[in-house]
Design an enzyme around this catalytic site. Sequence first.
Site, PDB file in Angstrom:
ATOM      1  N   HIS A 359       0.810  -1.216   0.000  1.00  0.00           N
ATOM      2  CA  HIS A 359       0.000   0.000   0.000  1.00  0.00           C
ATOM      3  C   HIS A 359       0.847   1.272   0.000  1.00  0.00           C
ATOM      4  O   HIS A 359       0.306   2.363  -0.072  1.00  0.00           O
ATOM      5  CB  HIS A 359      -0.920   0.034   1.225  1.00  0.00           C
ATOM      6  CG  HIS A 359      -2.217  -0.691   1.017  1.00  0.00           C
ATOM      7  ND1 HIS A 359      -3.161  -0.296   0.111  1.00  0.00           N
ATOM      8  CD2 HIS A 359      -2.735  -1.784   1.608  1.00  0.00           C
ATOM      9  CE1 HIS A 359      -4.192  -1.114   0.145  1.00  0.00           C
ATOM     10  NE2 HIS A 359      -3.959  -2.037   1.044  1.00  0.00           N
ATOM     11  N   LYS A 434      -5.149   8.249  17.042  1.00  0.00           N
ATOM     12  CA  LYS A 434      -4.743   8.717  18.373  1.00  0.00           C
ATOM     13  C   LYS A 434      -5.895   9.460  19.053  1.00  0.00           C
ATOM     14  O   LYS A 434      -6.156   9.268  20.247  1.00  0.00           O
ATOM     15  CB  LYS A 434      -3.548   9.667  18.230  1.00  0.00           C
ATOM     16  CG  LYS A 434      -2.269   9.086  18.787  1.00  0.00           C
ATOM     17  CD  LYS A 434      -1.188  10.142  18.798  1.00  0.00           C
ATOM     18  CE  LYS A 434       0.020   9.647  18.041  1.00  0.00           C
ATOM     19  NZ  LYS A 434       0.930  10.700  17.622  1.00  0.00           N
TER      20      LYS A 434
HETATM   21  C1  COA Z   1      -3.054 -13.155   7.955  1.00  0.00           C
HETATM   22  C2  COA Z   1      -4.214 -13.807   7.236  1.00  0.00           C
HETATM   23  C3  COA Z   1      -3.741 -14.311   5.885  1.00  0.00           C
HETATM   24  C4  COA Z   1      -4.751 -14.971   8.087  1.00  0.00           C
HETATM   25  O1  COA Z   1      -5.915 -15.477   7.444  1.00  0.00           O
HETATM   26  P1  COA Z   1      -6.815 -16.601   8.127  1.00  0.00           P
HETATM   27  O2  COA Z   1      -7.918 -16.885   7.181  1.00  0.00           O
HETATM   28  O3  COA Z   1      -7.141 -16.201   9.502  1.00  0.00           O
HETATM   29  O4  COA Z   1      -5.757 -17.817   8.176  1.00  0.00           O
HETATM   30  P2  COA Z   1      -5.952 -19.327   8.639  1.00  0.00           P
HETATM   31  O5  COA Z   1      -4.861 -19.658   9.571  1.00  0.00           O
HETATM   32  O6  COA Z   1      -7.355 -19.578   9.071  1.00  0.00           O
HETATM   33  O7  COA Z   1      -5.661 -20.097   7.270  1.00  0.00           O
HETATM   34  C5  COA Z   1      -6.422 -19.870   6.106  1.00  0.00           C
HETATM   35  C6  COA Z   1      -6.514 -21.163   5.306  1.00  0.00           C
HETATM   36  O8  COA Z   1      -5.201 -21.594   4.938  1.00  0.00           O
HETATM   37  C7  COA Z   1      -5.001 -22.925   5.399  1.00  0.00           C
HETATM   38  N1  COA Z   1      -3.594 -23.048   5.806  1.00  0.00           N
HETATM   39  C8  COA Z   1      -2.956 -22.334   6.733  1.00  0.00           C
HETATM   40  N2  COA Z   1      -1.687 -22.739   6.828  1.00  0.00           N
HETATM   41  C9  COA Z   1      -1.513 -23.748   5.938  1.00  0.00           C
HETATM   42  C10 COA Z   1      -0.419 -24.557   5.558  1.00  0.00           C
HETATM   43  N3  COA Z   1       0.782 -24.422   6.119  1.00  0.00           N
HETATM   44  N4  COA Z   1      -0.609 -25.466   4.594  1.00  0.00           N
HETATM   45  C11 COA Z   1      -1.809 -25.619   3.994  1.00  0.00           C
HETATM   46  N5  COA Z   1      -2.892 -24.869   4.311  1.00  0.00           N
HETATM   47  C12 COA Z   1      -2.749 -23.939   5.266  1.00  0.00           C
HETATM   48  C13 COA Z   1      -5.918 -23.081   6.570  1.00  0.00           C
HETATM   49  O9  COA Z   1      -6.233 -24.439   6.807  1.00  0.00           O
HETATM   50  C14 COA Z   1      -7.126 -22.304   6.106  1.00  0.00           C
HETATM   51  O10 COA Z   1      -7.865 -23.087   5.198  1.00  0.00           O
HETATM   52  P3  COA Z   1      -9.491 -22.999   5.176  1.00  0.00           P
HETATM   53  O11 COA Z   1      -9.795 -21.572   4.731  1.00  0.00           O
HETATM   54  O12 COA Z   1      -9.870 -24.000   4.155  1.00  0.00           O
HETATM   55  O13 COA Z   1      -9.944 -23.249   6.560  1.00  0.00           O
HETATM   56  C15 COA Z   1      -5.387 -12.821   7.024  1.00  0.00           C
HETATM   57  O14 COA Z   1      -5.747 -12.223   8.231  1.00  0.00           O
HETATM   58  C16 COA Z   1      -5.095 -11.750   5.991  1.00  0.00           C
HETATM   59  O15 COA Z   1      -5.338 -11.932   4.813  1.00  0.00           O
HETATM   60  N6  COA Z   1      -4.546 -10.596   6.430  1.00  0.00           N
HETATM   61  C17 COA Z   1      -4.258  -9.497   5.553  1.00  0.00           C
HETATM   62  C18 COA Z   1      -5.519  -8.864   5.072  1.00  0.00           C
HETATM   63  C19 COA Z   1      -5.298  -7.568   4.430  1.00  0.00           C
HETATM   64  O16 COA Z   1      -4.382  -6.884   4.770  1.00  0.00           O
HETATM   65  N7  COA Z   1      -6.138  -7.197   3.478  1.00  0.00           N
HETATM   66  C20 COA Z   1      -5.994  -5.981   2.779  1.00  0.00           C
HETATM   67  C21 COA Z   1      -6.590  -4.840   3.476  1.00  0.00           C
HETATM   68  S1  COA Z   1      -6.607  -3.419   2.489  1.00  0.00           S
END
Ligand code: COA
Length: 473
Positions: A359, A434
């Site tokens: 961003h 803030k």
């Molecule tokens: C950090 C982030 C990726 C975590 O996402 P999450 O959905 O909570 O992550 P999870 O730990 O539940 O994992 C997501 C999926 O990946 C899978 N996964 C996680 N680690 C894995 C691995 N090592 N191997 C295989 N699959 C995996 C999980 O099983 C899960 O699968 P499911 O959706 O089928 O249940 C998420 O919060 C994110 O996208 N953050 C950034 C968002 C952002 O900034 N957006 C833009 C704003 S402008």
Amino acid sequence: MQVAPLVAWLLSEHEEELDRQFDLEAGTLFGGFKKDPNDFEWSFWMEWGKQQLVRFLLGHMAVSQVAGVLARKHRPWILGAYGMWASWCVLGAQGTAIIFLHTLISFCVAQFQSQLLSWLCSLFLLTTLRLQDVEEVKRGWYQTENEYYLLQFTLTVRCLYYTSFSLEFCWQETENSFYSFPWLVAYVFYYPVFHNGPILSFPEFITQMQQQEYCSLKSSLSAFALGLGRLLCYWWLAELMVHLMYMHAIYSSAPLLRAVSCWTLGGLALAQVIFFYLKYLVLFGVPALLMRLDGLTPPPLPRCVSTMFSFTGMWRYFDVGLHDFLIRYVYIPVGGSQHGLLRTLFATAVTFAFVSFWHGGHDYLWYWAALNWLGVVAENTVQRLVQTPCIQDSLIHFLSPQARRRFHAAFASCSTSMLILSNLVFLGGSQVGKIYWNRIFIQGWPYVTLSVLGFLYCYSHVGIAWSQTYLVD
Ligand SMILES: CC(C)(COP(=O)(O)OP(=O)(O)OC[C@H]1O[C@@H](n2cnc3c(N)ncnc32)[C@H](O)[C@@H]1OP(=O)(O)O)[C@@H](O)C(=O)NCCC(=O)NCCS
């Protein structure tokens, strides 16, 4: 008086000051109410939409329909060529050439089939967007700052597209004829998503383009009309907010934010996040409509922010295309959540750090990323704890389902308050964050803080019930 009665009631003391300070524009919609132009993103895309983009998007639709009838097999190439031509008209020869150059560099680096090199290349290309000398050269190509910004936004979004291709190229198990430069160009220059997304991964794009099950405009006219009608409603509502509520103007004045009552502060926060949602319904809704006509399945549109009650849910369901990209290309490759707690902490931090860098890497984005990281980590920790057999058994034994749901909503209200705060930092900058922190949580303790949490507790109940009723996965 130029504001609606409700807003006038809230803002009557500050209206003249707002008018003087923020150059409210004379609006043509809604009987002459003045318009707040301070949401840069909305004003920018609406201006570009009116000037040129709508014409080129309609052109894409016409070309796609004709190509579907006359040269169905060659449709991806025709659409890619159309996208290049549209880019040439909107961004000029130099703008198109630089997008092409980035794509070519990424393609060449992908030939080494090294994930690390591909990522380094993408990060390097992203970094070049912020080098001052390069910026000056690009500014020199255009007459207005807005044209330059359009190129910057396009290059930023295109970065995710060629990164998707490049990493998929590294991961392909057998030689696949689709992983070729012409397909990459057709993917990068696919016009509906060209300037602002949403993000569709390379495998999804080629699989869906291959299916060739595009809907003719005639057969899907009713779906198209319905989609268009919805979009017009979202746009109208967003414009109504911009003409009546002036929350972006108020957000740009710290003294005003410090002066308004806590009720107004809460209302402004709600208006900000709801406007953000409406804005993305329009900005992603337009490409989604065109993609559907092309037979592609766009990522689902953002889920309403009023049904969000956790950091995890917010990022899973707001920008689904970007979330899928992050999961597939960033989160899982650096460990994901299946290799222990430390690895999950690390993977989550890397994901938010990437988003913040993507961003633009400004200071307030790092604060936003840190808050989100803490939020996601706290939620995952509580979830893991609650899922351990002994805690789960005790909860089931001692608490009724209603009591468990109340606990959930109480925890979610704290999470949602921090989620809103972090989004206010994202939307208004760290100073706005803030001011909210001080007024709601420091000066406002205990009455204001507890009132906010009480309100969000009810709000979370609605979100929890909504997700239990409607969410499939
Ligand atoms: C950090 C982030 C990726 C975590 O996402 P999450 O959905 O909570 O992550 P999870 O730990 O539940 O994992 C997501 C999926 O990946 C899978 N996964 C996680 N680690 C894995 C691995 N090592 N191997 C295989 N699959 C995996 C999980 O099983 C899960 O699968 P499911 O959706 O089928 O249940 C998420 O919060 C994110 O996208 N953050 C950034 C968002 C952002 O900034 N957006 C833009 C704003 S402008």
